[in-house]
Scaffold this motif. Structure first.
Motif, PDB file in Angstrom:
ATOM      1  N   ALA A   6       0.842  -1.204   0.000  1.00  0.00           N
ATOM      2  CA  ALA A   6       0.000   0.000   0.000  1.00  0.00           C
ATOM      3  C   ALA A   6       0.869   1.242   0.000  1.00  0.00           C
ATOM      4  O   ALA A   6       1.800   1.367   0.810  1.00  0.00           O
ATOM      5  CB  ALA A   6      -0.906   0.012   1.223  1.00  0.00           C
ATOM      6  N   THR A   7       0.552   2.175  -0.909  1.00  0.00           N
ATOM      7  CA  THR A   7       1.257   3.450  -0.952  1.00  0.00           C
ATOM      8  C   THR A   7       0.280   4.534  -1.387  1.00  0.00           C
ATOM      9  O   THR A   7      -0.603   4.271  -2.207  1.00  0.00           O
ATOM     10  CB  THR A   7       2.466   3.387  -1.911  1.00  0.00           C
ATOM     11  OG1 THR A   7       3.230   4.594  -1.811  1.00  0.00           O
ATOM     12  CG2 THR A   7       2.039   3.182  -3.336  1.00  0.00           C
ATOM     13  N   PRO A   8       0.400   5.749  -0.864  1.00  0.00           N
ATOM     14  CA  PRO A   8      -0.616   6.763  -1.140  1.00  0.00           C
ATOM     15  C   PRO A   8      -0.410   7.599  -2.397  1.00  0.00           C
ATOM     16  O   PRO A   8      -1.137   8.563  -2.604  1.00  0.00           O
ATOM     17  CB  PRO A   8      -0.525   7.661   0.104  1.00  0.00           C
ATOM     18  CG  PRO A   8       0.897   7.564   0.530  1.00  0.00           C
ATOM     19  CD  PRO A   8       1.314   6.156   0.222  1.00  0.00           C
ATOM     20  N   GLY A   9       0.549   7.266  -3.247  1.00  0.00           N
ATOM     21  CA  GLY A   9       0.828   8.167  -4.358  1.00  0.00           C
ATOM     22  C   GLY A   9       0.958   7.486  -5.698  1.00  0.00           C
ATOM     23  O   GLY A   9       0.591   6.324  -5.887  1.00  0.00           O
ATOM     24  N   TRP A  15       2.092  -8.241 -11.877  1.00  0.00           N
ATOM     25  CA  TRP A  15       1.422  -8.239 -10.582  1.00  0.00           C
ATOM     26  C   TRP A  15       0.173  -7.359 -10.668  1.00  0.00           C
ATOM     27  O   TRP A  15      -0.008  -6.576 -11.594  1.00  0.00           O
ATOM     28  CB  TRP A  15       2.353  -7.783  -9.454  1.00  0.00           C
ATOM     29  CG  TRP A  15       3.408  -6.776  -9.788  1.00  0.00           C
ATOM     30  CD1 TRP A  15       4.677  -7.027 -10.195  1.00  0.00           C
ATOM     31  CD2 TRP A  15       3.291  -5.340  -9.743  1.00  0.00           C
ATOM     32  NE1 TRP A  15       5.364  -5.844 -10.409  1.00  0.00           N
ATOM     33  CE2 TRP A  15       4.541  -4.790 -10.131  1.00  0.00           C
ATOM     34  CE3 TRP A  15       2.261  -4.467  -9.407  1.00  0.00           C
ATOM     35  CZ2 TRP A  15       4.780  -3.422 -10.190  1.00  0.00           C
ATOM     36  CZ3 TRP A  15       2.496  -3.097  -9.471  1.00  0.00           C
ATOM     37  CH2 TRP A  15       3.739  -2.591  -9.851  1.00  0.00           C
ATOM     38  N   THR A  16      -0.703  -7.499  -9.666  1.00  0.00           N
ATOM     39  CA  THR A  16      -2.002  -6.827  -9.696  1.00  0.00           C
ATOM     40  C   THR A  16      -1.883  -5.383  -9.244  1.00  0.00           C
ATOM     41  O   THR A  16      -1.200  -5.085  -8.258  1.00  0.00           O
ATOM     42  CB  THR A  16      -3.000  -7.567  -8.787  1.00  0.00           C
ATOM     43  OG1 THR A  16      -3.099  -8.928  -9.237  1.00  0.00           O
ATOM     44  CG2 THR A  16      -4.371  -6.915  -8.836  1.00  0.00           C
ATOM     45  N   ILE A  17      -2.537  -4.491  -9.961  1.00  0.00           N
ATOM     46  CA  ILE A  17      -2.517  -3.063  -9.641  1.00  0.00           C
ATOM     47  C   ILE A  17      -3.940  -2.610  -9.340  1.00  0.00           C
ATOM     48  O   ILE A  17      -4.853  -2.842 -10.136  1.00  0.00           O
ATOM     49  CB  ILE A  17      -1.944  -2.242 -10.809  1.00  0.00           C
ATOM     50  CG1 ILE A  17      -0.533  -2.731 -11.163  1.00  0.00           C
ATOM     51  CG2 ILE A  17      -1.932  -0.752 -10.471  1.00  0.00           C
ATOM     52  CD1 ILE A  17      -0.137  -2.475 -12.589  1.00  0.00           C
ATOM     53  N   ASP A  18      -4.130  -1.986  -8.199  1.00  0.00           N
ATOM     54  CA  ASP A  18      -5.445  -1.485  -7.780  1.00  0.00           C
ATOM     55  C   ASP A  18      -5.294   0.014  -7.527  1.00  0.00           C
ATOM     56  O   ASP A  18      -4.593   0.423  -6.591  1.00  0.00           O
ATOM     57  CB  ASP A  18      -5.895  -2.215  -6.516  1.00  0.00           C
ATOM     58  CG  ASP A  18      -7.346  -1.952  -6.169  1.00  0.00           C
ATOM     59  OD1 ASP A  18      -7.923  -0.992  -6.715  1.00  0.00           O
ATOM     60  OD2 ASP A  18      -7.905  -2.697  -5.344  1.00  0.00           O
ATOM     61  N   THR A  19      -5.933   0.834  -8.341  1.00  0.00           N
ATOM     62  CA  THR A  19      -5.734   2.281  -8.298  1.00  0.00           C
ATOM     63  C   THR A  19      -6.962   2.993  -7.752  1.00  0.00           C
ATOM     64  O   THR A  19      -8.061   2.838  -8.291  1.00  0.00           O
ATOM     65  CB  THR A  19      -5.415   2.829  -9.698  1.00  0.00           C
ATOM     66  OG1 THR A  19      -4.311   2.122 -10.259  1.00  0.00           O
ATOM     67  CG2 THR A  19      -5.081   4.316  -9.633  1.00  0.00           C
ATOM     68  N   ARG A  21      -9.723   0.895   2.785  1.00  0.00           N
ATOM     69  CA  ARG A  21     -10.796  -0.036   2.438  1.00  0.00           C
ATOM     70  C   ARG A  21     -10.401  -0.913   1.259  1.00  0.00           C
ATOM     71  O   ARG A  21     -10.641  -2.120   1.263  1.00  0.00           O
ATOM     72  CB  ARG A  21     -12.073   0.744   2.133  1.00  0.00           C
ATOM     73  CG  ARG A  21     -13.291  -0.149   1.912  1.00  0.00           C
ATOM     74  CD  ARG A  21     -14.577   0.638   1.842  1.00  0.00           C
ATOM     75  NE  ARG A  21     -14.638   1.533   0.687  1.00  0.00           N
ATOM     76  CZ  ARG A  21     -14.595   2.851   0.758  1.00  0.00           C
ATOM     77  NH1 ARG A  21     -14.484   3.472   1.937  1.00  0.00           N
ATOM     78  NH2 ARG A  21     -14.661   3.593  -0.334  1.00  0.00           N
ATOM     79  N   ARG A  22      -9.784  -0.321   0.262  1.00  0.00           N
ATOM     80  CA  ARG A  22      -9.376  -1.097  -0.915  1.00  0.00           C
ATOM     81  C   ARG A  22      -8.279  -2.103  -0.553  1.00  0.00           C
ATOM     82  O   ARG A  22      -8.243  -3.219  -1.079  1.00  0.00           O
ATOM     83  CB  ARG A  22      -8.919  -0.158  -2.029  1.00  0.00           C
ATOM     84  CG  ARG A  22     -10.044   0.665  -2.608  1.00  0.00           C
ATOM     85  CD  ARG A  22     -10.832  -0.099  -3.648  1.00  0.00           C
ATOM     86  NE  ARG A  22     -10.173  -0.016  -4.932  1.00  0.00           N
ATOM     87  CZ  ARG A  22     -10.324   1.007  -5.784  1.00  0.00           C
ATOM     88  NH1 ARG A  22     -11.118   2.030  -5.489  1.00  0.00           N
ATOM     89  NH2 ARG A  22      -9.697   1.007  -6.929  1.00  0.00           N
TER      90      ARG A  22
END
Length: 411
Positions: free
Chosen positions: A8-11, A58-62, A113-114
């Motif tokens: 998890a990263t915020p940017g 790998w999976t990316i969730d934006t 949440r994600r």
């Protein structure tokens, strides 16, 4: 069944290459990797992300939030409102709520949440907001928690007491729960251990893959002629980055020299740097460039002769960190002229064959370092030594092994 890791990263991921390299390494080690990050309204950054992530497996969730896009406007308005309300809440509410996390990053609630939407064996956070989001996922799925400290975040803005208190609260709240903690430099690792009374984090330097040299295009787009070419890059060209030292030192050299600075540039900053270059007699040799996509940066760096790492050490974080530049310049085949601040000294003091240190503000000292490489034979030898270090030791192919080993041990 393969172990699973959620990062998890915020940017933007193009601005956090450490996240991308971590995901690549764990995926290549046979783990299922999902990265959750956010996109704000910067279209240029979004494009860089798309280019960077095009071939990732790998999976990316934006998480997308922008005031300029109709389908993202609701997320923007909702969490901007919550963010502003959280800023008004007293600190006494922090222990029983997630108000500190909400203040730390505007869309923290949806990021968390994600992150928690899918189970994983290990959740790793980057930056304080990412740590908090990863902790939420770990709590929801009774999983392990990890943290990667790319900076000494509590020491980034020493004059900003609210931010210091908030960062300290978030890191103190979650670091004790972590089974895995890494840091980007020896100094950051020691500072975290001393401040939070945790085991000393594993140091994983922010090196780059030797394989990236396969993308060098051999073109010359920036350099202008054969004069000694000095190069510096970052996200932003600013007046607190040591660039004035480089301009003044260039003016003291008896041989032709050119200065190339890359990053976002504001008019007032450009005006002041150009004025200084005029005073120093190098205005005609000063060049500014905007950022380029990550896959082009190495080619643009390799055009030049000397990489500048000009950290001023004016904050605890800047004194302790080891910037990407110190590993990127040798990968491009450039020797390094660097300020003598603790993080950089610890890395470079035993590598004088391709580097030189000077005290921040000591323009004569920097000029003396640069004069070593005005001799073409000496410059070529230093370039060869820098490239040799990148090939043999300072590369991500070697550095990632200790990261993979650590995560396999806890899983």
């Amino acid at each position: 069944m393969s172990p699973s890791v959620c990062i998890a990263t915020p940017g933007y991921l193009s601005s956090t290459p450490r996240v991308v390299k971590e995901a690549d390494a764990l995926h290549e080690a046979g783990m299922d990797v999902r990265v959750v990050h956010t996109w704000g309204g910067l279209e240029r950054k979004r494009k860089h992300d798309r280019d960077l992530l095009r071939d990732k497996e790998w999976t990316i969730d934006t998480v997308k939030w922008s005031s300029d896009r109709l389908d993202e406007l609701g997320t923007y308005v909702r969490y901007t409102t919550q963010h502003r309300l959280a800023q008004c809440m007293p600190k006494t509410t922090w222990p029983a709520t997630r108000m500190a996390e909400q203040v730390e990053h505007r869309v923290y609630p949806v990021l968390a949440r994600r992150v928690a939407e899918e189970p994983a064996d290990l959740y790793i956070g980057h930056y304080p907001a990412g740590l908090a989001a990863a902790a939420h996922g770990a709590e929801q799925h009774d999983a392990l928690l990890g943290y990667d400290a790319e900076d000494y975040h509590v020491g980034q803005q020493p004059d900003n007491q609210p931010r210091i208190e908030r960062t300290d609260f978030i890191e103190r709240r979650y670091l004790g729960r972590c089974a895995h903690v890494t840091a980007a430099s020896e100094g950051i690792a020691s500072a975290l251990a001393d401040r939070y009374y945790i085991d000393r984090p594993l140091v994983v330097h922010n090196m780059f893959p030797w394989a990236e040299r396969g993308n060098l295009n051999g073109q010359t787009k920036d350099r202008n002629g054969e004069a000694l070419s000095l190069y510096w890059f970052s996200q932003t060209i600013g007046l607190n980055r040591g660039l004035q030292d480089a301009i003044r030192a260039a003016g003291l050299l008896d041989t032709p020299v050119q200065l190339h600075f890359r990053g976002a540039l504001y008019d007032e900053v450009e005006s002041e740097l150009v004025s200084l270059a005029e005073e120093s007699g190098v205005a005609e040799q000063l060049y500014f460039y905007s950022q380029v996509p990550p896959d082009e940066l190495l080619s643009r760096t390799a055009e030049h002769d000397v990489g500048l790492a000009l950290e001023q050490g004016h904050t605890p974080n800047r004194a302790l960190c080891v910037t990407n530049k110190l590993f990127y310049y040798p990968l491009a085949g450039l020797p390094v002229a660097a300020t003598d601040v603790p993080g950089q000294r610890r890395l470079l003091e035993n590598h004088t064959d391709f580097s030189g240190l000077y005290e921040p503000g000591d323009v004569e000292g920097l000029a003396a370092v640069l004069r070593r490489w005005t001799d073409r034979d000496a410059l070529e030898e230093a370039k060869s030594r820098a490239l040799e270090m990148a090939r043999g030791a300072w590369n991500w192919e070697r550095e990632q092994k200790k990261l993979i080993r650590s995560i396999r041990e806890i899983l």
